[in-house]
Design an enzyme around this catalytic site. Structure first.
Site, short mmCIF file in Angstrom:
data_model
loop_
_atom_site.label_atom_id
_atom_site.label_comp_id
_atom_site.label_asym_id
_atom_site.label_seq_id
_atom_site.Cartn_x
_atom_site.Cartn_y
_atom_site.Cartn_z
N GLN A 108 40.86 12.26 23.52
CA GLN A 108 39.90 13.28 23.08
C GLN A 108 39.83 13.38 21.55
OE1 GLN A 108 37.68 14.57 24.94
NE2 GLN A 108 38.53 13.57 26.75
N SER A 109 40.14 12.29 20.88
CA SER A 109 40.13 12.27 19.42
C SER A 109 38.73 12.50 18.86
CB SER A 109 40.66 10.93 18.92
OG SER A 109 40.44 10.81 17.53
#
Ligand SMILES: *Cc1c(COP(=O)(O)O)cnc(C)c1O
Length: 325
Positions: free
Chosen positions: A75-76
């Site tokens: 989920q960067s």
């Protein structure tokens, strides 16, 4: 002294981002809270990484790179925004992501929309990820490509220059609004944002301390942030040097990186319900929750003026959610 203007910079963000007061929230907390809207930097779904990429990708272009590699968790926001910025610049991009946490939806959905290849590394540590990236860099080079590697979060001194520039913006907006901030507060992950804000404040707002709320990208944040502060100051020829014990950073991790915390979700609810502003459960919500807890514990004097830097994070919200385990 070297100045920011001596560095190559690409106009990736829609800057300046707005800065405005939060009156209902302030009435509730007894402290005057303002927000710097870096959730509105204008690329992808916005967020703080855009400012770092203005300097990092300018350096990549100056080095004649034709493909960018970077990393992060699934989920960067940083990985997604790097991919988006590369599309804007017509550069190839590959992501090497740590296979931990929420692997579907959210920023992974956006990465897929943007259409960048993702290599997953099944590991708990970034050393393994960098080993995979280094091997890929060597492979690309032997195929005649010119790869440029951006480390996790873009947190190297060059990237932190984006937040030195942000404080120049803040200083101008604060002067125009007639407000002196007693504190600048942000979410801290890989540390580059807090480092840039700290160096920027030393230059432009020397009486305003910068406080980070750590959301746990890895280990003890203070030594990492101190090294980034000192490296960023050095890059600018500024004499600021700081020891880890002098870094103002509080813990806001809760149950773990990318896992919603009670304090963070309470902060998200308070912000949404008083001001209609949306924070994210991984970074900005936890930082804001930490700030609210700190205000309620008397760590911020009544009536003091606090600028909260909204670093974004919308891409992960619908994947990570607000369920506290
Ligand atoms: C990366 C990130 C941060 C933290 O910034 P660092 O420079 O890595 O400390 C804060 N908020 C959001 C939304 C982010 O994506």
């Amino acid at each position: 002294m070297t100045s920011l203007a001596d560095f190559d910079r690409l106009p990736l963000g829609l800057l300046p981002t707005p800065l405005h007061p939060l009156p209902h929230l302030s009435a509730e907390l007894g402290v005057e809270v303002w927000v710097k809207r870096d959730d509105l930097t204008g690329l992808g779904l916005g967020g703080n990484k855009v400012r770092k990429l203005e300097f990092l990708l300018a350096a990549a272009q100056a080095a004649d790179a034709d493909i960018i590699l970077t990393t992060g968790g699934p989920q960067s926001n940083h990985a997604m925004l790097t991919a988006a910025a590369c599309r804007r610049l017509g550069l190839d991009c590959e992501l090497v992501l740590k296979q931990r946490g929420v692997l579907d939806g959210g920023n992974v959905l956006l990465d897929e929309l943007i259409g960048v290849p993702i290599t997953w590394v099944d590991t708990d540590g970034y050393d393994d990820v960098y080993a995979v990236m280094d091997a890929r860099v060597a492979e690309l080079q032997s195929a005649g490509r010119r790869p440029y590697l951006i480390p996790v979060g873009g947190s190297v001194p060059l990237g932190s220059l984006g937040y030195v520039a942000c404080v120049a913006e803040i200083a101008e907006q604060a002067a125009a609004a007639g407000v002196d901030f007693d504190h600048i507060v942000c979410a801290t992950g890989s540390g580059g944002t807090q480092a840039g804000l700290t160096v920027g404040a030393a230059i432009h707002l020397p009486t305003t301390p910068v406080t980070g709320y750590d959301v746990g990208v890895g280990g003890d944040p203070a030594p990492v942030i101190a090294e980034l502060i000192n490296g960023t100051a050095e890059l600018l020829g500024h004499d600021l040097r700081i020891a880890p014990t002098d870094v103002r950073v509080h813990d806001a991790l809760g149950p773990g990186y990318s896992k919603p915390s009670e304090s963070g979700v309470a902060g998200m609810q308070l912000m949404a319900r008083t001001e209609g502003l949306i924070l994210d459960p991984v970074y900005s919500g936890k930082a804001f929750g930490g700030l609210v807890d700190g205000i309620r514990a008397g760590q911020y004097a009544p009536g003091s003026r606090v600028l909260f830097v909204h670093t974004g994070g919308a891409g992960g919200l619908f994947a990570v959610g607000t369920q506290v385990a």
